[in-house]
Motif scaffolding. Structure first.
Motif, PDB file in Angstrom:
ATOM      1  N   LEU A  49       0.864  -1.178   0.000  1.00 59.74           N
ATOM      2  CA  LEU A  49       0.000   0.000   0.000  1.00 59.74           C
ATOM      3  C   LEU A  49       0.900   1.227   0.000  1.00 59.74           C
ATOM      4  N   VAL A  50       0.768   2.076  -1.012  1.00 65.35           N
ATOM      5  CA  VAL A  50       1.668   3.223  -1.126  1.00 65.35           C
ATOM      6  C   VAL A  50       0.871   4.492  -1.423  1.00 65.35           C
ATOM      7  N   ARG A  51       1.374   5.610  -0.941  1.00 62.93           N
ATOM      8  CA  ARG A  51       0.720   6.892  -1.204  1.00 62.93           C
ATOM      9  C   ARG A  51       1.216   7.527  -2.496  1.00 62.93           C
ATOM     10  N   ASP A  52       2.460   7.232  -2.856  1.00 61.39           N
ATOM     11  CA  ASP A  52       3.065   7.839  -4.039  1.00 61.39           C
ATOM     12  C   ASP A  52       3.610   6.725  -4.929  1.00 61.39           C
ATOM     13  N   LEU A  53       2.933   6.437  -6.020  1.00 56.13           N
ATOM     14  CA  LEU A  53       3.337   5.336  -6.899  1.00 56.13           C
ATOM     15  C   LEU A  53       4.711   5.573  -7.508  1.00 56.13           C
ATOM     16  N   ASP A  54       5.018   6.797  -7.885  1.00 56.10           N
ATOM     17  CA  ASP A  54       6.304   7.080  -8.515  1.00 56.10           C
ATOM     18  C   ASP A  54       7.459   6.851  -7.542  1.00 56.10           C
ATOM     19  N   ARG A  55       7.301   7.380  -6.335  1.00 60.83           N
ATOM     20  CA  ARG A  55       8.360   7.199  -5.343  1.00 60.83           C
ATOM     21  C   ARG A  55       8.514   5.732  -4.973  1.00 60.83           C
ATOM     22  N   ALA A  56       7.390   5.061  -4.759  1.00 55.53           N
ATOM     23  CA  ALA A  56       7.433   3.655  -4.373  1.00 55.53           C
ATOM     24  C   ALA A  56       8.070   2.809  -5.459  1.00 55.53           C
ATOM     25  N   GLY A  57       7.821   3.170  -6.717  1.00 57.82           N
ATOM     26  CA  GLY A  57       8.416   2.425  -7.817  1.00 57.82           C
ATOM     27  C   GLY A  57       9.930   2.491  -7.801  1.00 57.82           C
ATOM     28  N   MET A  58      10.482   3.589  -7.275  1.00 57.76           N
ATOM     29  CA  MET A  58      11.934   3.728  -7.172  1.00 57.76           C
ATOM     30  C   MET A  58      12.473   3.076  -5.911  1.00 57.76           C
ATOM     31  N   ASP A  59      11.690   3.095  -4.829  1.00 57.04           N
ATOM     32  CA  ASP A  59      12.166   2.606  -3.534  1.00 57.04           C
ATOM     33  C   ASP A  59      12.018   1.100  -3.349  1.00 57.04           C
TER      34      ASP A  59
END
Length: 325
Positions: free
Chosen positions: A30-40
């Protein structure tokens, strides 16, 4: 097995994601920011947009999962807006628990803290020493309230608590992290003095294994302390320098009255700047509590193995880029 992890872009949640993937699970985050999560987050993780403070976003994330690891939370001891502790740690956990129970999740592993236990300064404690009174800081009270609220909301869903000591290791680093406040300054030779006291510590990757074992073997409704060992601040800093083979270990212990004055002054400035102080009074209080957690129950019932301090520090330095700090 399909599992959901909240807080996957954080230090604890990220470690749980890595451990669950390595164990062969289908991992959803579950993520709030898809772009950031995709990198992390590593490849192979299914990213689902949502926020624990938004109940309507949680049902889809929980649907089809057998296990939920609730590793999200606000871990800082000081915030300019302390109401965030209750909003995220308590109400967010309730929202997630309701969604998980309603969608048929079998078991939730809830990341908690050793702060919910009680002991005299310098004493020892285990899971039988649950604090019966509200603790003195907003963070601690939010973690106490979250545990009670999750149990009250879970219904037939099983809940196991992973009560973590102070976390260090791989993953993201915040202003209050051990990597920022201790590892990097020691490696740069910039920490000649440290406060007195100490605390229990746990390495991220071992903590994550404890979460997986809690899901597999933990008894519903039970708490499991996950702590590698207790160490003084001085010992921790000196171990960082020794393991790294460079830097400068501190040689002076700052007297408690001096640390108290620094904390009070730092918080006064923080109220104006809205930035965390170098050390808050609640952090100093935690250091001076200096109590030793007992992880025997987790080792006995879950088969969990602590990570040696030197090994955890070695991996932290070599795998996070701190060696080049």
């Amino acid at each position: 097995m399909r599992v959901l992890v909240t807080g996957g872009t954080g230090k604890v949640g990220g470690a749980v994601v890595r451990a669950a993937l390595a164990a062969g699970h289908e991992v959803r985050a579950l993520v709030r920011d898809l772009d950031r999560a995709g990198m992390d987050l590593p490849p192979g993780v299914e990213l689902v947009p949502g926020d624990v403070t938004n109940p309507s976003s949680l049902a889809d994330a929980c649907d089809g999962c057998e296990i939920v690891y609730n590793a999200m939370g606000v871990p800082e001891q000081w915030l300019a807006d302390p109401s965030l502790f209750e909003r995220v740690n308590v109400r967010g956990s309730v929202n997630l628990t309701r969604a998980a129970a309603a969608t048929g999740v079998i078991r939730m592993v809830h990341t908690s803290t050793i702060d919910v236990f009680d002991a005299p300064p310098g004493g020892h404690f285990d899971e039988t020493n649950l604090a019966v009174r509200a603790k003195s800081t907003a963070y601690e009270r939010s973690k106490q309230q979250a545990e009670r609220a999750v149990l009250a909301t879970a219904g037939a869903m099983e809940v196991v608590f992973a009560n973590s000591a102070t976390v260090y290791g791989l993953g993201t680093t915040g202003n209050a992290s051990m990597e920022t406040q201790m590892f990097r300054p020691v490696l740069r030779g910039l920490l000649p003095a440290v406060p007195s006291g100490g605390f229990g510590v746990v390495f991220t990757e071992g903590l994550a294994q404890g979460h997986l074992l809690a899901a597999e073997r933990g008894r519903s409704g039970e708490r499991y302390i996950l702590c590698d060992e207790h160490a003084t601040v001085m010992h921790l800093a000196r171990t960082v320098a020794k393991v790294a083979g460079r830097g400068r270990a501190p040689v002076i212990t700052i007297p408690t009255p001096v640390m108290t004055a620094m904390a009070v002054a730092g918080e006064a400035v923080a109220k104006i700047t809205r930035r965390p102080p170098p050390i808050a009074r609640c952090q100093l209080q935690y250091l001076l509590w200096n109590a030793t957690p007992d992880s025997s129950k987790a080792q006995r019932e879950l088969g969990w193995h602590p990570t040696s301090l030197s090994e955890g520090i070695r991996r932290t330095i070599t795998e996070t880029g701190l060696r080049e700090a």
